[in-house]
Write an enzyme that holds these catalytic residues in place. Structure first.
Site, PDB file in Angstrom:
ATOM      1  CD1 TRP A 118      14.410  -5.227  -3.965  1.00 19.95           C
ATOM      2  CD2 TRP A 118      15.842  -4.916  -5.648  1.00 19.95           C
ATOM      3  NE1 TRP A 118      14.903  -3.948  -3.866  1.00 19.95           N
ATOM      4  CE2 TRP A 118      15.772  -3.726  -4.878  1.00 19.95           C
ATOM      5  CE3 TRP A 118      16.674  -4.938  -6.775  1.00 19.95           C
ATOM      6  CZ2 TRP A 118      16.521  -2.583  -5.202  1.00 19.95           C
ATOM      7  CZ3 TRP A 118      17.409  -3.814  -7.094  1.00 19.95           C
ATOM      8  CH2 TRP A 118      17.333  -2.644  -6.308  1.00 19.95           C
ATOM      9  CD  GLU A 164      15.844  -8.583  -1.805  1.00 22.08           C
ATOM     10  OE1 GLU A 164      15.951  -8.932  -3.001  1.00 22.08           O
ATOM     11  OE2 GLU A 164      16.816  -8.304  -1.092  1.00 22.08           O
ATOM     12  CE  LYS A 193      17.361  -1.131  -1.029  1.00 16.49           C
ATOM     13  NZ  LYS A 193      18.341  -1.390  -2.061  1.00 16.49           N
ATOM     14  CG  ASP A 243      19.027  -8.002   1.657  1.00 17.07           C
ATOM     15  OD1 ASP A 243      19.466  -8.246   0.510  1.00 17.07           O
ATOM     16  OD2 ASP A 243      19.702  -7.450   2.536  1.00 17.07           O
ATOM     17  CG  HIS A 292      16.672  -4.977   1.867  1.00 15.85           C
ATOM     18  ND1 HIS A 292      16.090  -5.382   0.694  1.00 15.85           N
ATOM     19  CD2 HIS A 292      17.946  -4.651   1.543  1.00 15.85           C
ATOM     20  CE1 HIS A 292      16.964  -5.331  -0.282  1.00 15.85           C
ATOM     21  NE2 HIS A 292      18.104  -4.898   0.210  1.00 15.85           N
ATOM     22  CG  HIS A 296      18.671 -11.752  -0.692  1.00 17.07           C
ATOM     23  ND1 HIS A 296      18.532 -10.778  -1.651  1.00 17.07           N
ATOM     24  CD2 HIS A 296      18.462 -12.941  -1.316  1.00 17.07           C
ATOM     25  CE1 HIS A 296      18.238 -11.358  -2.806  1.00 17.07           C
ATOM     26  NE2 HIS A 296      18.178 -12.650  -2.630  1.00 17.07           N
ATOM     27  CG  ASP A 328      20.796  -2.610   1.416  1.00 21.02           C
ATOM     28  OD1 ASP A 328      21.303  -3.659   1.841  1.00 21.02           O
ATOM     29  OD2 ASP A 328      20.197  -2.525   0.321  1.00 21.02           O
ATOM     30  CG  ASP A 344      24.126  -5.061  -0.607  1.00 21.89           C
ATOM     31  OD1 ASP A 344      23.482  -6.059  -0.263  1.00 21.89           O
ATOM     32  OD2 ASP A 344      23.587  -4.028  -1.055  1.00 21.89           O
ATOM     33  CG  ASP A 359      21.952  -9.288  -2.317  1.00 22.13           C
ATOM     34  OD1 ASP A 359      22.818  -9.015  -3.160  1.00 22.13           O
ATOM     35  OD2 ASP A 359      20.888  -8.648  -2.197  1.00 22.13           O
TER      36      ASP A 359
HETATM   37  C1  RNT Z   1      18.840  -4.772  -3.529  1.00 24.69           C
HETATM   38  C2  RNT Z   1      18.428  -6.170  -3.228  1.00 24.69           C
HETATM   39  C3  RNT Z   1      18.604  -7.163  -4.331  1.00 24.69           C
HETATM   40  C4  RNT Z   1      19.890  -6.980  -5.110  1.00 24.69           C
HETATM   41  C5  RNT Z   1      20.208  -8.096  -6.088  1.00 24.69           C
HETATM   42  C6  RNT Z   1      21.281  -7.714  -7.049  1.00 24.69           C
HETATM   43  O1  RNT Z   1      18.822  -3.963  -2.441  1.00 24.69           O
HETATM   44  O2  RNT Z   1      19.058  -6.612  -2.067  1.00 24.69           O
HETATM   45  O3  RNT Z   1      18.483  -8.437  -3.828  1.00 24.69           O
HETATM   46  O4  RNT Z   1      20.996  -6.832  -4.260  1.00 24.69           O
HETATM   47  O5  RNT Z   1      19.071  -8.522  -6.703  1.00 24.69           O
HETATM   48 ZN    ZN Z   2      18.848  -8.668  -1.514  1.00 25.92          ZN
END
Ligand code: RNT
Ligand code: ZN
Length: 427
Positions: free
Chosen positions: A191, A234, A236, A267, A270, A294, A302, A304, A334
């Site tokens: 990523w 990955e 986004k 993810d 994302h 993820h 996003d 998290d 994640d």
């Molecule tokens: C960031 C991505 C990525 C990170 C990690 C720390 O938006 O989701 O996966 O969160 O690699």
């Molecule tokens: Zn991620």
């Protein structure tokens, strides 16, 4: 607080009752429990230190991601991080892997990221062996002076781009070494934060450079064994400071993974705020044998947040169950919340993921498919609804008891005890 310990006899009795209820719908609970034991969840180390890393923890987190909060007790070094992770693991049923990032290297003197070698992760590898926890890996393309302008693998500066390409290649060799150490493959996820805050005049060149960079990183002549090192990319939609343009978009990576020997990573945070990933799984797996997920929880962006047992989570795993695809998906977590007890964050999120997997394995898929095939839409929807109030908790409690981890709310007291004995002593 939380002293409502349930006895083993009670757990067993409730389990028998629940098991019968599921059996009446053709669901074999023992098969489900048997299955979940072999479905690993890769737990990210970065919840334990707010994505600081061990390389230079004072370097600000960059790349458009953010861990907000300042709850006391953050892990200050690799030993604390690993100890905290093991504590959380002891509270979570099921098969766990540990997912680490390149900037969790432990070196005597600073080592440039393009020079990283497996030996710089020897403590992680020893820990992995000692505890029987397989490792996954990630190159770190953020929190670094050479990522300061927001561009890494797509940077217009050829020296900077070459540096990050070298980092990618170095990390694949480390992933290969992890695989050899643990006797099973290591998933490495790429990523990058690359993108722009406002409307770019040139959306094309960074993407052309990014493609070229990956072609160099994944080039066969690098000699990395792809049966050991499983490469994922990955995508986004946006990040903080890259609201308008992200070089590695969904289309970019879907295209790249479909035409190269790498797998896509989805993810949950994302995509557009109302867009979920569960519907993408059956599409991607028509064309690839595997994918990485993820598991996260976006709130309006996003963000998290710590994963919880909600519909988005259930839907992802229900898709894998209904498509018989658990062996095709690598499941990784994640999320990072710095505002609450971090052992708690890990445990809540990982227990939720395990719950989601077990819940999906108890889906009466065959009956639902038959109802659908007959054109009985109401019958199908009704059964889906009734499943939501089945005695799932009794199955989950039994599974926790069987695997010797705390049942129900019991783990919360262990979190408090660890906070009192260990975390609160950290300055
Ligand atoms: C960031 C991505 C990525 C990170 C990690 C720390 O938006 O989701 O996966 O969160 O690699
Ligand atoms: Zn991620």
């Amino acid at each position: 607080m939380c002293d409502n310990k349930i006895t083993n006899d009670e757990i067993n009795a409730q389990f028998q009752f629940a098991k019968n209820a599921y059996a009446k719908l053709g669901v074999d609970v023992d098969i489900a429990i048997n299955k979940i034991t072999n479905i690993p969840v890769s737990v990210h180390c970065w919840q334990g230190d707010d994505v600081r890393g061990l390389e230079s923890p004072d370097e600000a987190l960059s790349g458009g991601i953010m861990a907000t909060g300042n709850y006391p007790g953050v892990a200050r070094n690799g030993d604390e991080l690993r100890a905290d992770m093991l504590k959380a693991f002891s509270l979570i049923p099921g098969k766990k892997r540990a997912n680490i990032h390149a900037f969790y290297c432990e070196t005597d003197v600073p080592v440039e990221r393009d020079q990283l070698k497996p030996e710089h992760f020897s403590k992680w590898m020893e820990w992995s062996k000692e505890n029987g926890i397989a490792l996954d890996f990630n190159p770190t393309f953020f929190s670094h002076p050479k990522a300061a302008d927001g561009f890494t693998l797509s940077n217009a500066d050829e020296d900077i781009r070459a540096y990050w390409i070298q980092h990618g290649i170095a990390c694949r060799k480390i992933a290969e070494a992890f695989a050899e150490n643990q006797g099973e493959p290591c998933v490495i996820n790429f990523w990058i934060p690359d993108g722009a805050k406002d409307i770019p005049a040139d959306r094309w060149s960074p993407r052309a450079r990014l493609k070229d960079s990956y072609d160099k990183i994944f080039d066969k002549t690098n000699g990395v064994d792809t049966s050991k090192c499983i490469d994922a990319v990955e995508c986004k939609l946006f990040g903080i400071g890259s609201e308008e343009y992200v070089v590695g978009s969904h289309e970019f990576y879907l295209g790249y993974s479909m035409t190269n020997d790498v797998i896509p990573c989805f993810d949950m945070g994302h995509f557009h705020p109302a867009e979920t990933i569960h519907d993408k799984i059956s599409s991607a797996l028509q064309f690839k044998n595997n994918l990485l997920m993820h598991v996260s929880r976006p709130i309006r962006w996003d963000s998290d947040h710590v994963v919880i047992f909600n519909d988005d989570l259930k839907n992802v795993f229900l898709e894998l169950k209904r498509g018989n695809a658990f062996d095709k998906a690598y499941i990784a977590l994640d999320f990072f919340d710095a505002s609450i007890n971090r052992i708690g964050a890990w445990t809540i999120g990982t227990r939720a993921a395990m719950k989601g997997i077990l819940y999906s394995l108890l889906d009466p898929t065959e009956i639902l498919k038959q109802l659908e095939a007959k054109g009985d839409g109401a019958g199908k929807l009704a059964l889906m609804e009734e499943m939501k109030t089945m005695p799932f908790g009794a199955i989950w409690d039994y599974y926790c008891m069987q695997t010797n981890v705390p049942v129900g709310t019991e783990w919360i007291n262990e979190m408090y005890a660890y906070e009192k004995d260990v975390l609160s002593k950290r300055a």
